[in-house]
Scaffold this motif. Structure first.
Motif, PDB file in Angstrom:
ATOM      1  N   PHE A  23     -14.002 -65.701  25.206  1.00 43.85           N
ATOM      2  CA  PHE A  23     -14.926 -65.670  26.331  1.00 43.85           C
ATOM      3  C   PHE A  23     -16.312 -65.849  25.728  1.00 43.85           C
ATOM      4  O   PHE A  23     -16.728 -65.035  24.905  1.00 43.85           O
ATOM      5  CB  PHE A  23     -14.823 -64.323  27.061  1.00 43.85           C
ATOM      6  CG  PHE A  23     -15.495 -64.316  28.405  1.00 43.85           C
ATOM      7  CD1 PHE A  23     -16.864 -64.534  28.526  1.00 43.85           C
ATOM      8  CD2 PHE A  23     -14.759 -64.090  29.560  1.00 43.85           C
ATOM      9  CE1 PHE A  23     -17.466 -64.526  29.772  1.00 43.85           C
ATOM     10  CE2 PHE A  23     -15.367 -64.084  30.808  1.00 43.85           C
ATOM     11  CZ  PHE A  23     -16.735 -64.306  30.916  1.00 43.85           C
ATOM     12  N   ARG A  57     -19.503 -59.907  24.780  1.00 43.79           N
ATOM     13  CA  ARG A  57     -18.633 -60.983  24.291  1.00 43.79           C
ATOM     14  C   ARG A  57     -19.436 -61.898  23.389  1.00 43.79           C
ATOM     15  O   ARG A  57     -20.624 -61.685  23.159  1.00 43.79           O
ATOM     16  CB  ARG A  57     -18.064 -61.801  25.472  1.00 43.79           C
ATOM     17  CG  ARG A  57     -17.171 -60.984  26.399  1.00 43.79           C
ATOM     18  CD  ARG A  57     -15.974 -60.410  25.658  1.00 43.79           C
ATOM     19  NE  ARG A  57     -15.051 -59.787  26.596  1.00 43.79           N
ATOM     20  CZ  ARG A  57     -13.974 -60.401  27.068  1.00 43.79           C
ATOM     21  NH1 ARG A  57     -13.673 -61.621  26.666  1.00 43.79           N
ATOM     22  NH2 ARG A  57     -13.195 -59.791  27.929  1.00 43.79           N
ATOM     23  N   LYS A  87     -15.732 -59.741  36.821  1.00 42.72           N
ATOM     24  CA  LYS A  87     -14.410 -59.115  36.663  1.00 42.72           C
ATOM     25  C   LYS A  87     -13.319 -60.159  36.829  1.00 42.72           C
ATOM     26  O   LYS A  87     -12.316 -60.172  36.104  1.00 42.72           O
ATOM     27  CB  LYS A  87     -14.230 -58.009  37.703  1.00 42.72           C
ATOM     28  CG  LYS A  87     -14.889 -56.710  37.287  1.00 42.72           C
ATOM     29  CD  LYS A  87     -14.537 -55.599  38.244  1.00 42.72           C
ATOM     30  CE  LYS A  87     -15.199 -54.288  37.812  1.00 42.72           C
ATOM     31  NZ  LYS A  87     -15.382 -53.383  38.947  1.00 42.72           N
ATOM     32  N   MET A 128     -21.006 -57.177  29.081  1.00 42.46           N
ATOM     33  CA  MET A 128     -19.677 -57.689  28.726  1.00 42.46           C
ATOM     34  C   MET A 128     -19.397 -57.604  27.227  1.00 42.46           C
ATOM     35  O   MET A 128     -18.262 -57.499  26.793  1.00 42.46           O
ATOM     36  CB  MET A 128     -19.528 -59.156  29.181  1.00 42.46           C
ATOM     37  CG  MET A 128     -19.597 -59.371  30.680  1.00 42.46           C
ATOM     38  SD  MET A 128     -18.057 -59.040  31.549  1.00 42.46           S
ATOM     39  CE  MET A 128     -17.029 -60.386  31.016  1.00 42.46           C
ATOM     40  N   ASN A 147      -9.764 -64.877  31.898  1.00 39.99           N
ATOM     41  CA  ASN A 147      -9.804 -64.975  30.445  1.00 39.99           C
ATOM     42  C   ASN A 147      -8.604 -64.276  29.806  1.00 39.99           C
ATOM     43  O   ASN A 147      -8.022 -64.752  28.829  1.00 39.99           O
ATOM     44  CB  ASN A 147     -11.112 -64.384  29.935  1.00 39.99           C
ATOM     45  CG  ASN A 147     -11.185 -64.348  28.423  1.00 39.99           C
ATOM     46  OD1 ASN A 147     -11.372 -63.302  27.820  1.00 39.99           O
ATOM     47  ND2 ASN A 147     -11.028 -65.520  27.797  1.00 39.99           N
ATOM     48  N   ASP A 162     -13.211 -62.382  33.825  1.00 33.25           N
ATOM     49  CA  ASP A 162     -12.592 -61.622  32.733  1.00 33.25           C
ATOM     50  C   ASP A 162     -11.070 -61.616  32.889  1.00 33.25           C
ATOM     51  O   ASP A 162     -10.324 -61.781  31.922  1.00 33.25           O
ATOM     52  CB  ASP A 162     -13.143 -60.192  32.749  1.00 33.25           C
ATOM     53  CG  ASP A 162     -12.679 -59.398  31.533  1.00 33.25           C
ATOM     54  OD1 ASP A 162     -12.759 -59.953  30.426  1.00 33.25           O
ATOM     55  OD2 ASP A 162     -12.223 -58.246  31.719  1.00 33.25           O
TER      56      ASP A 162
END
Lengths: 229, 306
Positions: free
Chosen positions: A31, A206, A179, A204, A185, A182
């Motif tokens: 991500f 990431r 969300k 997040m 992902n 995610d």
């Protein structure tokens, strides 16, 4: 999965490159946030992955394939493996939610029984199972973006590109969209999201790729939006 | 390929673009109408040519007592007449038949032809008319061969041919046909431009759809097919309307107006010939519209990244 090898992009009639000597690799299941000011090259980066643009120098590889060697009639095949979501949703106003999602399958020639099966599934995934027959104008911004995500994901692409998907949404709604991204992902799909939204990036934790004037200035595996800005 | 999907997209596109398509259909109809008329004129010329050439004769007039031609110091002698006949017969098979018409027979024909003018007949003695050979040719266009062979023979006054007159008539018809074709080409160019514009307008009005199609990986064929079909359908519509104009021309102009006047001059085109233009018109309409749409789309795609 996606590899940029010293990619420079200069648009015609512009002296300053939109991307300059960018090399990076994104592997399966990642991500990635692409951050940077307007005009820093985020959108160019996404367009290069889609082969909407050709690099001036360097090479872009997607799924091991050198895009510069991909003949134009194979570009649709590439795009079937990449879902795309935009800030402005880009839904068809005269089609219902379900029809908008089905459209993406119809135009690549999927059989009707398959469409009838997978469209409700993906609407369920994005939480719009009860709004399948609404028109986009009857939905909130967040819901419209969910439809756009459903359309981008319905063909189960390897990669989901999101160009400022929360740009038009309020913070609370944005959280819901994040969300959802995610969750997508976690199914193994690479998500590459260009954004201005510091709060989202910071929460997040990431990978963050930061572009500045076309240069890759930061590539952090569990990054935040920026130090001061 | 999902035919049903392509057709439903086509139907939406047709509905949105109705006025533009109407203009395309009308101008295509007009250009193909001109084209159809050119085809019919050609058919009529062929028909008349056939009709007349069947009846076409060459007359070789022999010197008579009072000929003013320097080639004719005296009336043709029997030896000269025989010589001319031999020459004509030597030209078979081009020469199909040779018939000698003596002064009495010539007078009978003369009386018959001018029976409406009794004074003229009364004042013309039989020996004022020259003897002649009436020659039928297998190929009337090769009249010159006969003329060159006998024109300068002693005893020949002149060689006359209806072909020369008819040729003028057919030349007029041919120029009418060429004019119709030229006009048709001119209007077809306008139609091609119209089709191109209509397809672009259609593509522009569906930019949203085509943009999404490109993004999700629809093939170019799939993206372009509805527009291509739209153009071709308009071309076909134009062809059918153009054919209706041609059929109306046949019914109102040829049958009602021309037939009573021209009937004695040979056969006129009939319905099978008119129907025979339909495939040409339809084919031309669909192909021209298809090519125009396709080329426009390619240029448009490159420019707009539809």
């Amino acid at each position: 999965m996606i590899r940029f090898d010293r990619v420079t992009k200069i648009y015609p009639r512009q002296s300053r490159p939109a991307l300059q000597d960018v090399s990076l690799e994104i592997t399966k299941g990642e991500f990635v946030f692409v951050v940077g000011a307007s005009g820093s090259g985020k959108t160019t980066f996404l367009r290069l992955v889609l082969k909407e643009e050709k690099p001036t120098h360097g090479k872009v590889y997607v799924a091991g394939k050198d895009l510069s060697r991909l003949s134009s009639w194979k570009v649709p095949g590439l795009r079937r493996q990449i879902g795309t979501v935009f800030q402005d949703f880009r839904l068809l106003p005269n089609k219902t939610v379900a029809q908008n999602v089905a459209f993406a399958l119809e135009v690549i020639g999927r059989p009707r029984h398959q469409i009838a099966r997978v469209v409700p599934e993906v609407l369920d995934l994005v939480g719009l199972a009860d709004k399948a027959d609404r028109l986009p104008s009857e939905l909130s911004g967040g819901e419209q973006q969910r439809v756009a995500i459903a359309r981008a994901f319905v063909n189960r692409p390897m990669v989901l590109l999101a160009d400022e998907p929360t740009g038009n949404l309020d913070p609370a709604t944005s959280v819901g969209i994040m969300k959802l991204l995610d969750r997508i992902n976690r199914t193994g799909t690479i998500v590459i999201m260009a954004t201005h939204d510091a709060q989202i990036v910071d929460s997040m934790r990431r990978r963050v790729i930061e572009l500045d004037g076309g240069h890759l200035v930061r590539d952090q595996s569990r990054g935040v939006y920026g130090y001061s800005n | 390929m999902r035919l049903r999907f392509v057709l439903s997209e086509l139907a939406i596109s047709l509905r949105r673009n109705l006025l533009m398509l109407f203009a395309v259909v009308v101008i295509t109809a007009f250009s193909l109408f001109l084209f159809g008329i050119a085809l019919l004129v050609q058919r009529q010329v062929n028909l008349s040519q056939h009709y007349w050439y069947q009846r076409l004769q060459v007359s070789v007039y022999l010197c008579a007592e009072h000929s003013t031609n320097p080639n004719c110091p005296t009336a043709a002698t029997p030896e000269q007449v025989q010589q001319v006949e031999q020459t004509l017969n030597s030209l078979r098979p081009l020469v199909q038949s040779v018939q000698f018409i003596d002064q009495q027979q010539a007078y009978e024909i003369f009386k018959e032809e001018f029976k409406d003018l009794p004074d003229l007949v009364k004042n013309t003695p039989p020996d004022a008319l020259p003897e002649s050979f009436t020659v039928k040719l297998s190929d009337p266009a090769k009249f010159a061969v006969v003329r060159d062979a006998v024109a300068n023979q002693p005893g020949v006054d002149q060689v006359q041919d209806e072909h020369t007159f008819l040729k003028k008539l057919f030349d007029i018809a041919a120029s009418a046909r060429n004019f119709a074709i030229a006009l048709a080409i001119f209007v077809i160019i306008a139609a091609i431009v119209m089709i191109g514009v209509a397809v672009q307008v259609s593509a522009a009005s569906r930019r949203r759809e085509t943009g999404i199609m490109r993004l999700v990986g629809a093939s170019n064929l799939y993206i372009q097919l509805p527009f291509l079909l739209e153009g071709m359908l308009a071309g076909l519509g134009g062809a059918l309307l153009g054919f209706a104009f041609v059929a109306a021309t046949k019914y109102f102009f040829i049958d009602r107006a021309l037939r009573p006047v021209l009937a004695p001059l040979g056969s006129l085109i009939e319905w099978p010939a008119v129907l025979g233009t339909l495939p040409y018109l339809a084919g031309a309409g669909v192909v021209i519209a298809g090519v125009a749409s396709f080329v426009t789309l390619q240029m448009y795609m490159v420019r707009q990244r539809v």
